[in-house]
Design a protein around this motif. Structure first.
Motif, short mmCIF file in Angstrom:
data_model
loop_
_atom_site.label_atom_id
_atom_site.label_comp_id
_atom_site.label_asym_id
_atom_site.label_seq_id
_atom_site.Cartn_x
_atom_site.Cartn_y
_atom_site.Cartn_z
N ARG A 269 -37.49 51.53 -22.42
CA ARG A 269 -38.75 50.83 -22.03
C ARG A 269 -38.58 49.27 -21.73
O ARG A 269 -37.72 48.63 -22.42
CB ARG A 269 -40.00 51.00 -22.84
CG ARG A 269 -40.40 52.35 -23.08
CD ARG A 269 -41.16 52.74 -21.90
NE ARG A 269 -41.71 54.30 -22.01
CZ ARG A 269 -40.80 55.27 -21.74
NH1 ARG A 269 -39.45 55.27 -21.01
NH2 ARG A 269 -41.50 56.64 -21.87
N ILE A 270 -39.26 48.56 -20.93
CA ILE A 270 -39.39 46.97 -20.77
C ILE A 270 -40.91 46.61 -20.82
O ILE A 270 -41.75 47.38 -20.26
CB ILE A 270 -38.81 46.83 -19.22
CG1 ILE A 270 -39.42 47.43 -18.10
CG2 ILE A 270 -37.31 47.08 -19.38
CD1 ILE A 270 -38.97 47.04 -16.81
N VAL A 271 -40.78 45.38 -21.38
CA VAL A 271 -42.18 44.66 -21.32
C VAL A 271 -41.92 43.20 -21.20
O VAL A 271 -40.81 42.70 -21.07
CB VAL A 271 -42.65 44.79 -22.84
CG1 VAL A 271 -43.01 45.90 -23.31
CG2 VAL A 271 -41.72 44.05 -23.91
N PRO A 272 -43.01 42.70 -20.44
CA PRO A 272 -42.88 41.30 -19.89
C PRO A 272 -42.60 40.37 -21.22
O PRO A 272 -43.02 40.61 -22.48
CB PRO A 272 -44.14 40.74 -19.32
CG PRO A 272 -44.89 42.15 -18.99
CD PRO A 272 -44.25 43.13 -20.11
N LEU A 273 -41.75 39.06 -21.22
CA LEU A 273 -41.56 38.18 -22.16
C LEU A 273 -42.80 37.66 -22.29
O LEU A 273 -43.62 37.31 -21.65
CB LEU A 273 -40.32 37.29 -21.90
CG LEU A 273 -39.05 37.95 -21.55
CD1 LEU A 273 -37.95 36.89 -21.16
CD2 LEU A 273 -38.67 38.46 -22.90
N PRO A 274 -42.98 36.79 -23.88
CA PRO A 274 -44.20 36.36 -23.87
C PRO A 274 -44.10 34.62 -23.64
O PRO A 274 -44.90 33.96 -23.94
CB PRO A 274 -44.17 36.39 -25.57
CG PRO A 274 -42.85 36.50 -26.11
CD PRO A 274 -42.13 37.26 -24.84
N PHE A 275 -43.09 34.28 -23.01
CA PHE A 275 -42.63 33.02 -22.11
C PHE A 275 -42.02 32.93 -21.08
O PHE A 275 -41.40 34.11 -20.85
CB PHE A 275 -42.01 32.15 -23.54
CG PHE A 275 -40.86 32.78 -24.12
CD1 PHE A 275 -39.54 33.18 -23.30
CD2 PHE A 275 -40.86 33.56 -25.57
CE1 PHE A 275 -38.52 33.79 -23.88
CE2 PHE A 275 -39.76 34.20 -25.83
CZ PHE A 275 -38.60 34.31 -24.97
N ARG A 276 -41.97 32.05 -20.36
CA ARG A 276 -41.07 32.05 -18.95
C ARG A 276 -39.80 31.38 -19.11
O ARG A 276 -39.48 30.60 -19.86
CB ARG A 276 -41.99 31.04 -18.19
CG ARG A 276 -43.36 31.45 -17.58
CD ARG A 276 -43.40 32.67 -16.95
NE ARG A 276 -42.69 32.67 -15.87
CZ ARG A 276 -43.43 32.42 -14.43
NH1 ARG A 276 -44.61 31.87 -14.41
NH2 ARG A 276 -42.55 32.16 -13.41
N LEU A 277 -38.88 32.07 -18.39
CA LEU A 277 -37.58 31.84 -18.36
C LEU A 277 -37.26 31.52 -17.08
O LEU A 277 -37.78 31.98 -16.06
CB LEU A 277 -36.62 32.93 -18.98
CG LEU A 277 -36.76 33.16 -20.48
CD1 LEU A 277 -35.71 34.27 -20.62
CD2 LEU A 277 -36.09 32.12 -21.34
N PRO A 278 -36.55 30.30 -16.72
CA PRO A 278 -35.91 29.85 -15.49
C PRO A 278 -35.39 31.01 -14.62
O PRO A 278 -34.36 31.48 -15.26
CB PRO A 278 -35.36 28.60 -15.51
CG PRO A 278 -34.51 28.71 -17.28
CD PRO A 278 -35.83 29.49 -18.02
N GLY A 279 -35.69 31.21 -13.61
CA GLY A 279 -35.11 32.49 -12.83
C GLY A 279 -34.31 31.63 -12.12
O GLY A 279 -34.23 30.27 -11.74
N ALA A 280 -33.05 32.40 -11.67
CA ALA A 280 -31.87 31.89 -11.02
C ALA A 280 -31.55 32.63 -9.86
O ALA A 280 -31.73 34.05 -9.77
CB ALA A 280 -30.76 31.94 -11.70
#
Length: 319
Positions: A269-280
């Motif tokens: 399974r996957i869930v959204p992270l509780p914080f934002r990470l910089p996308g590249a």
């Protein structure tokens, strides 16, 4: 017969033969200068140099113009035999037929791209260039520039930082999740996570980290300043799914890779992270010196097609 190496050794400027041919065709120094977009004295000087090199007069005066001598006529025939094929070769479009090529292309792939890009790319090659061979080498954002500049690969698909102007780059537009470029991948048989993961829950769990530096720091530590409970650190994303499967470890991975993993490991399974990470942004990279290579141009056109065909497929659901 003297070869080109001998001619260079005797200081023959091969451009003199081109000027000589134009003068012979025009029968006039003045008209030849106008056609060549140079001055009349420059053409006269070129003919004096060529005459000295040949050791014989090439033209003779006749009325207001000039005509070829016997030696000049002989030289013109020989010069045209070389000049015409050279002009034709310069103007000809490069010959390349993907159906017939047996070329080998060396391509550098970021670890997240191996599983995502190679299967659809190979399907396209099998249909459009069945004789072409790929040699794949691993690259990552710290090494991709040197790998290209040292000609270890001819193309690369990777995230990249600042690059020298000698490397060309083309962003590859992919379907992305709107919330974040990264998600948390886990095995629900061994880790029970809420649908909305909190930072407290996230940092209280054990993790597998991906570190290219051989330590336990990863993108999460760099972005948040917080430290995960890392139980194992691996050098690439390739083995992360195998590590997570059957364990209580959490993995923070690119969303596109996670969605690809779920196709073959639907129990994860996957869930959204509780914080934002910089996308590249994933980019297609190549050396400027290979920009006009027809084989590489063909493969460069296939790569975005392959990724779009893969990422636009219906995705697995994650409850």
């Amino acid at each position: 017969m003297p070869n080109l190496h001998d001619a260079y050794g005797r200081d023959l400027d091969l451009n003199l033969l081109r000027v000589f041919a134009v003068v012979a065709e025009e029968g006039s120094i003045t008209r030849a200068a106008a056609r060549l977009y140079v001055t009349q004295p420059a053409v006269s000087a070129s003919m004096r140099r060529l005459t000295a090199f040949v050791g014989s007069d090439l033209f003779a005066r006749e009325g207001r113009g000039i005509v070829l001598t016997a030696r000049g006529t002989e030289l013109l025939a020989a010069a045209r035999a070389y000049l015409q094929p050279l002009v034709a070769a310069a103007l000809a479009a490069p010959g390349f037929d993907p159906r017939l090529t047996t070329a080998t292309v060396r391509i550098g792939l970021a670890d997240s791209m191996e599983a995502l890009l190679l299967p659809p790319l190979l399907r396209l090659l099998r249909a459009e260039a069945p004789g072409l061979t790929l040699v794949v080498l691993p690259v990552q954002f710290r090494t991709v520039a040197d790998t290209l500049l040292q000609h270890r690969v001819e193309l690369a698909v990777s995230v990249a930082d600042e690059l020298p102007r000698s490397i060309l780059r083309q962003p590859i537009s992919l379907r992305r999740r709107s919330a974040s470029a990264f998600v948390c991948l886990y095995d629900p048989r061994f880790s029970k996570l809420p649908k909305k993961l909190t930072e407290h829950d996230y940092f209280a769990r054990d993790h597998v980290a991906v570190s290219y530096a051989g330590d336990v720091r990863g993108i999460v530590e760099d972005a948040t300043g917080k430290v995960r409970r890392v139980r194992v650190s691996v050098p690439s994303l390739v083995s992360v799914a195998e590590v997570v499967d059957g364990s209580s470890l959490l993995a923070t991975v690119p969303a596109l890779l996670a969605e690809h993993v779920l196709k073959s490991r639907s129990h994860l399974r996957i869930v959204p992270l509780p914080f934002r990470l910089p996308g590249a942004e994933i980019e297609l990279l190549w050396a400027r010196t290979t920009d006009d290579d027809p084989t590489l141009r063909f493969v460069r056109a296939l790569i975005p097609r392959a990724l779009r065909s893969e990422t636009h497929k219906p995705q697995a659901c994650s409850p």
